[in-house]
Design a protein around this motif. Structure first.
Motif, PDB file in Angstrom:
ATOM      1  N   ALA A 320     -64.324 -20.898 -26.503  1.00  0.00           N
ATOM      2  CA  ALA A 320     -64.096 -19.887 -25.474  1.00  0.00           C
ATOM      3  C   ALA A 320     -63.412 -20.479 -24.257  1.00  0.00           C
ATOM      4  CB  ALA A 320     -65.422 -19.248 -25.060  1.00  0.00           C
ATOM      5  N   GLY A 321     -62.496 -19.727 -23.688  1.00  0.00           N
ATOM      6  CA  GLY A 321     -61.925 -20.081 -22.395  1.00  0.00           C
ATOM      7  C   GLY A 321     -62.821 -19.545 -21.292  1.00  0.00           C
ATOM      8  N   LEU A 322     -62.475 -19.848 -20.052  1.00  0.00           N
ATOM      9  CA  LEU A 322     -63.317 -19.423 -18.933  1.00  0.00           C
ATOM     10  C   LEU A 322     -63.422 -17.899 -18.862  1.00  0.00           C
ATOM     11  CD1 LEU A 322     -64.998 -20.176 -16.470  1.00  0.00           C
ATOM     12  CD2 LEU A 322     -62.886 -20.146 -15.111  1.00  0.00           C
ATOM     13  N   LYS A 323     -62.312 -17.205 -19.063  1.00  0.00           N
ATOM     14  CA  LYS A 323     -62.349 -15.742 -19.009  1.00  0.00           C
ATOM     15  C   LYS A 323     -63.219 -15.168 -20.124  1.00  0.00           C
ATOM     16  CE  LYS A 323     -58.279 -14.240 -16.451  1.00  0.00           C
ATOM     17  NZ  LYS A 323     -57.069 -13.363 -16.491  1.00  0.00           N
ATOM     18  N   ASP A 324     -63.157 -15.771 -21.314  1.00  0.00           N
ATOM     19  CA  ASP A 324     -64.000 -15.309 -22.420  1.00  0.00           C
ATOM     20  C   ASP A 324     -65.473 -15.439 -22.055  1.00  0.00           C
ATOM     21  OD1 ASP A 324     -61.732 -14.860 -24.026  1.00  0.00           O
ATOM     22  OD2 ASP A 324     -61.706 -16.950 -24.666  1.00  0.00           O
ATOM     23  N   PHE A 325     -65.822 -16.587 -21.486  1.00  0.00           N
ATOM     24  CA  PHE A 325     -67.208 -16.825 -21.083  1.00  0.00           C
ATOM     25  C   PHE A 325     -67.619 -15.828 -20.004  1.00  0.00           C
ATOM     26  CE2 PHE A 325     -70.276 -20.207 -19.160  1.00  0.00           C
ATOM     27  CZ  PHE A 325     -71.367 -19.466 -19.609  1.00  0.00           C
ATOM     28  N   MET A 326     -66.732 -15.607 -19.036  1.00  0.00           N
ATOM     29  CA  MET A 326     -67.057 -14.718 -17.928  1.00  0.00           C
ATOM     30  C   MET A 326     -67.226 -13.265 -18.373  1.00  0.00           C
ATOM     31  SD  MET A 326     -67.537 -16.431 -15.160  1.00  0.00           S
ATOM     32  CE  MET A 326     -68.374 -17.563 -16.270  1.00  0.00           C
ATOM     33  N   HIS A 327     -66.520 -12.851 -19.432  1.00  0.00           N
ATOM     34  CA  HIS A 327     -66.728 -11.501 -19.968  1.00  0.00           C
ATOM     35  C   HIS A 327     -68.172 -11.346 -20.455  1.00  0.00           C
ATOM     36  CE1 HIS A 327     -62.763  -9.958 -19.506  1.00  0.00           C
ATOM     37  NE2 HIS A 327     -62.189 -10.727 -20.399  1.00  0.00           N
ATOM     38  N   GLN A 328     -68.692 -12.393 -21.094  1.00  0.00           N
ATOM     39  CA  GLN A 328     -70.080 -12.356 -21.551  1.00  0.00           C
ATOM     40  C   GLN A 328     -71.032 -12.287 -20.358  1.00  0.00           C
ATOM     41  OE1 GLN A 328     -71.241 -14.935 -24.929  1.00  0.00           O
ATOM     42  NE2 GLN A 328     -69.160 -15.758 -24.868  1.00  0.00           N
ATOM     43  N   ILE A 329     -70.725 -13.053 -19.314  1.00  0.00           N
ATOM     44  CA  ILE A 329     -71.557 -13.067 -18.109  1.00  0.00           C
ATOM     45  C   ILE A 329     -71.567 -11.689 -17.447  1.00  0.00           C
ATOM     46  CG2 ILE A 329     -71.807 -14.034 -15.789  1.00  0.00           C
ATOM     47  CD1 ILE A 329     -72.572 -15.912 -18.123  1.00  0.00           C
ATOM     48  N   GLU A 330     -70.402 -11.064 -17.363  1.00  0.00           N
ATOM     49  CA  GLU A 330     -70.296  -9.745 -16.733  1.00  0.00           C
ATOM     50  C   GLU A 330     -71.175  -8.718 -17.444  1.00  0.00           C
ATOM     51  OE1 GLU A 330     -65.935  -9.296 -14.712  1.00  0.00           O
ATOM     52  OE2 GLU A 330     -65.975  -9.354 -16.913  1.00  0.00           O
ATOM     53  N   ARG A 331     -71.115  -8.715 -18.769  1.00  0.00           N
ATOM     54  CA  ARG A 331     -71.884  -7.711 -19.516  1.00  0.00           C
ATOM     55  C   ARG A 331     -73.382  -7.978 -19.469  1.00  0.00           C
ATOM     56  NH1 ARG A 331     -67.178  -7.885 -23.059  1.00  0.00           N
ATOM     57  NH2 ARG A 331     -68.070  -9.619 -24.214  1.00  0.00           N
ATOM     58  N   TRP A 332     -73.786  -9.248 -19.523  1.00  0.00           N
ATOM     59  CA  TRP A 332     -75.207  -9.555 -19.627  1.00  0.00           C
ATOM     60  C   TRP A 332     -75.926  -9.495 -18.283  1.00  0.00           C
ATOM     61  CZ3 TRP A 332     -78.631  -8.750 -22.900  1.00  0.00           C
ATOM     62  CH2 TRP A 332     -79.839  -9.445 -22.940  1.00  0.00           C
ATOM     63  N   TYR A 333     -75.239  -9.890 -17.207  1.00  0.00           N
ATOM     64  CA  TYR A 333     -75.868  -9.899 -15.887  1.00  0.00           C
ATOM     65  C   TYR A 333     -75.430  -8.723 -15.018  1.00  0.00           C
ATOM     66  CZ  TYR A 333     -77.485 -14.574 -17.096  1.00  0.00           C
ATOM     67  OH  TYR A 333     -78.096 -15.636 -17.727  1.00  0.00           O
ATOM     68  N   ASP A 334     -74.586  -7.872 -15.558  1.00  0.00           N
ATOM     69  CA  ASP A 334     -74.107  -6.680 -14.842  1.00  0.00           C
ATOM     70  C   ASP A 334     -73.476  -7.048 -13.515  1.00  0.00           C
ATOM     71  OD1 ASP A 334     -73.541  -4.052 -14.290  1.00  0.00           O
ATOM     72  OD2 ASP A 334     -75.570  -3.543 -13.606  1.00  0.00           O
ATOM     73  N   VAL A 335     -72.530  -7.965 -13.561  1.00  0.00           N
ATOM     74  CA  VAL A 335     -71.776  -8.362 -12.376  1.00  0.00           C
ATOM     75  C   VAL A 335     -70.282  -8.233 -12.684  1.00  0.00           C
ATOM     76  CG1 VAL A 335     -73.541  -9.948 -11.534  1.00  0.00           C
ATOM     77  CG2 VAL A 335     -71.747 -10.801 -13.061  1.00  0.00           C
ATOM     78  N   THR A 336     -69.480  -8.292 -11.647  1.00  0.00           N
ATOM     79  CA  THR A 336     -68.019  -8.284 -11.798  1.00  0.00           C
ATOM     80  C   THR A 336     -67.488  -9.635 -11.336  1.00  0.00           C
ATOM     81  OG1 THR A 336     -67.889  -5.904 -11.404  1.00  0.00           O
ATOM     82  CG2 THR A 336     -65.862  -7.188 -11.112  1.00  0.00           C
ATOM     83  N   VAL A 337     -66.721 -10.297 -12.182  1.00  0.00           N
ATOM     84  CA  VAL A 337     -66.174 -11.610 -11.843  1.00  0.00           C
ATOM     85  C   VAL A 337     -64.818 -11.436 -11.171  1.00  0.00           C
ATOM     86  CG1 VAL A 337     -65.324 -13.806 -12.751  1.00  0.00           C
ATOM     87  CG2 VAL A 337     -67.417 -12.782 -13.685  1.00  0.00           C
ATOM     88  N   LEU A 374     -71.997 -15.649  -5.321  1.00  0.00           N
ATOM     89  CA  LEU A 374     -72.415 -14.292  -5.656  1.00  0.00           C
ATOM     90  C   LEU A 374     -72.537 -13.471  -4.390  1.00  0.00           C
ATOM     91  CD1 LEU A 374     -73.326 -12.372  -7.926  1.00  0.00           C
ATOM     92  CD2 LEU A 374     -75.673 -13.114  -7.480  1.00  0.00           C
ATOM     93  N   ASN A 375     -71.772 -12.384  -4.313  1.00  0.00           N
ATOM     94  CA  ASN A 375     -71.796 -11.483  -3.170  1.00  0.00           C
ATOM     95  C   ASN A 375     -72.130 -10.082  -3.686  1.00  0.00           C
ATOM     96  OD1 ASN A 375     -71.497 -10.119  -0.781  1.00  0.00           O
ATOM     97  ND2 ASN A 375     -69.285 -10.389  -0.645  1.00  0.00           N
ATOM     98  N   GLY A 376     -73.423  -9.728  -3.610  1.00  0.00           N
ATOM     99  CA  GLY A 376     -73.848  -8.460  -4.183  1.00  0.00           C
ATOM    100  C   GLY A 376     -73.717  -8.504  -5.698  1.00  0.00           C
ATOM    101  N   LYS A 377     -72.908  -7.629  -6.256  1.00  0.00           N
ATOM    102  CA  LYS A 377     -72.664  -7.600  -7.702  1.00  0.00           C
ATOM    103  C   LYS A 377     -71.328  -8.251  -8.069  1.00  0.00           C
ATOM    104  CE  LYS A 377     -76.054  -5.194  -9.688  1.00  0.00           C
ATOM    105  NZ  LYS A 377     -76.750  -5.607 -10.931  1.00  0.00           N
ATOM    106  N   THR A 378     -70.708  -8.931  -7.122  1.00  0.00           N
ATOM    107  CA  THR A 378     -69.427  -9.592  -7.383  1.00  0.00           C
ATOM    108  C   THR A 378     -69.614 -11.095  -7.401  1.00  0.00           C
ATOM    109  OG1 THR A 378     -68.210  -7.794  -6.292  1.00  0.00           O
ATOM    110  CG2 THR A 378     -67.037  -9.873  -6.630  1.00  0.00           C
ATOM    111  N   LEU A 379     -69.163 -11.727  -8.468  1.00  0.00           N
ATOM    112  CA  LEU A 379     -69.241 -13.177  -8.616  1.00  0.00           C
ATOM    113  C   LEU A 379     -67.848 -13.759  -8.391  1.00  0.00           C
ATOM    114  CD1 LEU A 379     -70.703 -15.775  -9.375  1.00  0.00           C
ATOM    115  CD2 LEU A 379     -70.267 -15.246 -11.789  1.00  0.00           C
ATOM    116  N   HIS A 380     -67.681 -14.510  -7.307  1.00  0.00           N
ATOM    117  CA  HIS A 380     -66.397 -15.120  -6.984  1.00  0.00           C
ATOM    118  C   HIS A 380     -66.338 -16.511  -7.618  1.00  0.00           C
ATOM    119  CE1 HIS A 380     -65.488 -12.055  -3.871  1.00  0.00           C
ATOM    120  NE2 HIS A 380     -66.806 -12.043  -3.725  1.00  0.00           N
ATOM    121  N   VAL A 381     -65.246 -16.788  -8.337  1.00  0.00           N
ATOM    122  CA  VAL A 381     -65.105 -18.053  -9.057  1.00  0.00           C
ATOM    123  C   VAL A 381     -63.753 -18.667  -8.703  1.00  0.00           C
ATOM    124  CG1 VAL A 381     -64.972 -19.155 -11.318  1.00  0.00           C
ATOM    125  CG2 VAL A 381     -66.505 -17.210 -10.977  1.00  0.00           C
ATOM    126  N   LYS A 382     -63.777 -19.974  -8.369  1.00  0.00           N
ATOM    127  CA  LYS A 382     -62.521 -20.687  -8.137  1.00  0.00           C
ATOM    128  C   LYS A 382     -62.751 -22.170  -8.371  1.00  0.00           C
ATOM    129  CE  LYS A 382     -62.974 -21.543  -3.147  1.00  0.00           C
ATOM    130  NZ  LYS A 382     -62.295 -21.383  -1.834  1.00  0.00           N
TER     131      LYS A 382
END
Length: 384
Positions: A320-337, A374-382
């Motif tokens: 998995a690439g980072l975006k693939d992993f983050m899609h799983q994170i978004e669905r399971w933790y109900d956040v937006t990356v 993590l800011n509310g339901k938004t997960l900022h990644v860089k």
């Protein structure tokens, strides 16, 4: 020069072994770990485990990854920095999570669990995660029950007769939810997060047909007189008699992936699956990938344990690439990356436990030179 780990083991110097392993796990290596060193690491882990000590890393035997892959999380950085070994003890035991999880702050995000909405034939809705075990509803000739394990079961009364209209129910899981259903024919269905299944409350016709979205795993009850058909997003159709298979139709990359674990299935495009030129037959261990962008289908061999990681309480990171992993994170933790800057070019391997708070995942990512906020339901990644 430091003594080899196997010499330390032979000398019974356990504490020094543990310290050496911990140091190796914390430091990125500039070259791949030599096999003899990996063997020493594994021997040390096994030795400490037999001695009753807490394991430094989780040991998961995975396909033929030799000894290096015995560690639960090995992350390969595609940017060329080599291998990065991650201490994954916090992901090691999904049945007995670490004590530190109990003291998480209120700003943390807990992992998903059994959550779903049942939409009855009359349009009314039932929240399944707050419903206690027992009788739920009687619809026509069918009783709907919430079982003690948290699954939904349908029991049709075959003694009752009459030409009652066909009634349909829909079970929908939100982000951060999953659910299990026993259909009227005894087939078992598992829904991953952000998924749905629509089905009749009794299979009275010549075939059993359901409609799904998202990701769903089936264990279909055998009935040669009534073929079982799955309509996937009205774009693909899977036909079976009795088998175990998984369908992933999230659409993150525009593909519908059907993976066969047991039995035989025929995968086709839309309602034309009956046409031989529009369908393919899978064997166990194969996956059919239907591309919505190119309108093509292909079959590839897969490791079914990787495909089914979600059902077994794990994130599958293999390839998995980072975006693939983050899609799983978004669905399971109900956040937006939300990515800041260029998305890092990374490739992961291994599996991680899904039964941990989001903060544990973020700690893991921070070890990979990623800044996560993590800011509310938004997960900022860089990148750092």
């Amino acid at each position: 020069m430091d003594e080899p780990i196997d010499d330390l083991l032979a000398g019974g110097r356990d504490e020094e072994v543990k310290a050496r392993i911990a140091l190796m796990l914390q430091q990125p290596a500039q070259t791949p770990m030599p096999p003899e060193v990996a063997a020493g690491v594994l021997e040390a882990i096994v030795a400490s485990d037999k001695a009753g000590a807490a394991p430094v890393v989780d040991i998961r035997r995975h396909r033929n990854w030799a000894l290096v892959a015995a560690c639960a999380a090995i992350v390969i950085l595609a940017s060329g920095t080599g291998y990065f070994w991650v201490n994954s003890s916090s992901f090691s035991n999904k049945d007995n999570p670490p004590a530190k999880l109990v003291n998480k702050t209120i700003t943390d995000v807990l992992p998903g669990g059994n959550k779903a909405i049942l939409t009855l034939a009359d349009g009314s809705e039932v929240v399944l995660d707050s419903t206690t075990a027992g009788g739920l509803q009687v619809q026509g000739q069918t009783k709907v029950l919430i079982q003690h394990n948290g699954s939904l079961a349908y029991h049709a009364d075959k003694q009752m007769t009459g030409n009652a209209p066909v009634l349909y129910n829909t079970v929908t899981t939100p982000n951060g939810g999953q659910y299990q259903i026993i259909l009227p024919d005894g087939s078992r269905v598992w829904l991953n997060a952000a998924s749905s299944i629509r089905f009749p409350i009794d299979f009275t016709g010549p075939q059993r047909e359901v409609t799904i979205t998202g990701e769903v795993y089936f264990e279909v009850a055998k009935d040669k007189t009534k073929p079982f058909k799955v309509n996937v997003n009205n774009k693909s159709e899977v036909e079976v008699l009795g088998t175990h298979f998984n369908i992933n139709s999230y659409g993150d990359d525009g593909n519908i992936m059907t993976t066969l674990l047991e039995g035989s299935v025929k995968v086709g495009r839309g309602q034309k699956a009956e046409g031989r030129e529009n369908s393919v037959v899978l064997k166990p261990g194969q996956q059919a990938i239907l591309s919505q962008s190119s309108q093509t289908s292909r079959i590839i061999p897969v490791q079914t344990d990787e495909v089914m990681a979600w059902k077994n309480g794990l994130f599958n990171l293999a390839g998995a690439g980072l975006k693939d992993f983050m899609h799983q994170i978004e669905r399971w933790y109900d956040v937006t990356v939300q990515y800041e800057g260029v998305v890092p070019d990374m490739e992961f391997q291994g599996k991680l436990n899904r039964a941990v708070p989001l903060s544990d995942i973020l700690d893991y990512l921070k070890n990979l030179d990623l800044e996560c906020r993590l800011n509310g339901k938004t997960l900022h990644v860089k990148s750092k």
